[in-house]
Design an enzyme around this catalytic site. Structure first.
Site, PDB file in Angstrom:
ATOM      1  N   PRO A  92       0.820  -1.225   0.000  1.00  0.00           N
ATOM      2  CA  PRO A  92       0.000   0.000   0.000  1.00  0.00           C
ATOM      3  C   PRO A  92       0.842   1.258   0.000  1.00  0.00           C
ATOM      4  O   PRO A  92       1.825   1.364   0.739  1.00  0.00           O
ATOM      5  CB  PRO A  92      -0.810  -0.136   1.288  1.00  0.00           C
ATOM      6  CG  PRO A  92      -0.960  -1.613   1.463  1.00  0.00           C
ATOM      7  CD  PRO A  92       0.343  -2.205   0.987  1.00  0.00           C
ATOM      8  N   CYS A  93       0.438   2.223  -0.841  1.00  0.00           N
ATOM      9  CA  CYS A  93       1.281   3.389  -1.088  1.00  0.00           C
ATOM     10  C   CYS A  93       0.891   4.616  -0.272  1.00  0.00           C
ATOM     11  O   CYS A  93       1.509   5.658  -0.420  1.00  0.00           O
ATOM     12  CB  CYS A  93       1.256   3.735  -2.579  1.00  0.00           C
ATOM     13  SG  CYS A  93      -0.381   4.204  -3.199  1.00  0.00           S
ATOM     14  N   GLN A  94      -0.132   4.545   0.577  1.00  0.00           N
ATOM     15  CA  GLN A  94      -0.564   5.738   1.317  1.00  0.00           C
ATOM     16  C   GLN A  94       0.571   6.415   2.090  1.00  0.00           C
ATOM     17  O   GLN A  94       0.646   7.641   2.120  1.00  0.00           O
ATOM     18  CB  GLN A  94      -1.704   5.402   2.288  1.00  0.00           C
ATOM     19  CG  GLN A  94      -3.005   5.039   1.622  1.00  0.00           C
ATOM     20  CD  GLN A  94      -3.134   3.540   1.436  1.00  0.00           C
ATOM     21  OE1 GLN A  94      -2.136   2.829   1.365  1.00  0.00           O
ATOM     22  NE2 GLN A  94      -4.359   3.055   1.353  1.00  0.00           N
TER      23      GLN A  94
END
Length: 348
Positions: A92-94
């Site tokens: 996940p890139c958040q």
């Protein structure tokens, strides 16, 4: 030999993590590896994977990677007995997104963000020990604020005995009709023999979005969610020329009786595609007036955003319109995944 037979005949197998709706996994299979397992935390994304015959030979699991161990894949790997095994995924890139830059450095969690699944990805890689690895993420992962995590990834791979390459890849360089850059780490137990050959900005293929989505601009394919008629900025959207955003309606661009002040809104507010240019990045969760919009003054249709992301025309998406937008926007363009996989396999 059709696309399904060629996948089944591959002697390279892949385990996919953070699979989403399958953008990267499609590319992995087009690039020469057989995806035998996928995993994602979102039930609707797993439903999409299960709905597509392209992955009929795969096991699809809706689970949290934190609950998985390398040993969980022992029997699956034994049954397939691949000559080469690769692991692919985009944690996940958040924690690394540009949106995070609105938060001060003192408050940003960065490497300690609980949404950062990079460590879990590295852990399960270490437990399985594949021949090669793809770890992809957003361009802004290379922001100086994220230097520690980039160094950590590379150091961990080296400590595990892998050779590492890292590239910033522009989708346009592959003829993909979208301005989208992704960071990809490649790791291999063998030394890398060659460099990537499609990275030069000067050699970017001239591509326009019309060639990819023009076929879907028919009233018979319309969606109820696409219309802006009667909504807040419907007229303003119609006034924005193709290839421009709200700034076209400001004093800076000479618009009479300016509606907006330049640089006071997000750049993709009322952003409109030009048919003879590539698209901007497709967003996963755009606001109601966030583009790109179609040059015919409407929101893009599912099949249009899927094509901009180079999904196959017959690919099936499950879920609500909002859920489908999120799945497609979070995906890796399939043709980018194909090129990355071909490169990795050539180095194993």
């Amino acid at each position: 030999m059709d696309k399904y037979d060629s996948v089944n005949a591959s002697n390279v197998c892949a385990l996919s993590f953070f699979s989403g709706c399958g953008g990267l996994d499609i590319g992995v299979q087009l690039g020469g590896a057989k995806v035998i397992s996928s995993l994602d935390f979102e039930p609707v994304a797993v439903q999409t994977l299960k709905a597509n015959p392209f992955f009929a030979h795969s096991t699809h699991e809706c689970a949290d990677i934190r609950d998985k161990k390398g040993a969980d894949y022992s029997s699956l790997l034994k049954s397939h007995n691949p000559e080469k095994l690769i692991i692919v995924g985009g944690p996940p890139c958040q924690p690394f997104s540009k949106a995070g830059y609105w938060i001060t450095n003192e408050k940003r969690k960065g490497i300690n963000d609980e949404r950062n699944m990079v460590y879990e990805y590295l852990r399960i890689i270490d437990e399985i020990r594949p021949d090669g690895i793809i770890l992809e993420n957003v361009e802004s992962m290379l922001h100086p604020t994220n230097k520690a995590i980039v160094e950590h990834i590379e150091q961990r791979f080296v400590a595990m005995g892998y050779h590492v390459r890292r590239y910033l890849i522009n989708a346009l360089a592959l003829g993909i009709p979208q301005k989208r850059k992704r960071v990809i780490f490649f790791a291999s137990l063998k030394p890398f023999k060659d460099d990537l050959t499609f990275l030069s900005e000067e050699e970017i293929v001239k591509v326009n979005v019309l060639d990819w989505i023009g076929r879907f601009d028919s009233e018979t394919l319309s969606e109820s969610e696409e219309t802006t008629k009667g909504k807040t900025y419907d007229f303003e959207l119609s006034e924005v020329p193709p290839g421009h955003n709200y700034i076209a309606l400001s004093a800076r661009d000479g618009y009479p009786n300016p509606k907006f002040v330049a640089n006071k809104r997000f750049w993709n507010f009322l952003l409109k595609l030009h048919p003879l240019q590539p698209s901007w990045t497709i967003a996963a969760q755009p606001g109601p007036w966030v583009g790109p919009f179609h040059w015919n003054n409407r929101r893009l249709r599912v099949r249009e955003i899927a094509s901009i992301q180079t999904f196959p025309m017959d690919y099936v998406f499950e879920g609500t319109r909002r859920a489908i937008q999120k799945q497609i926007g979070n995906a890796v363009p399939s043709l980018l995944g194909k090129a990355a996989t071909e490169y990795l396999i050539s180095q194993l």
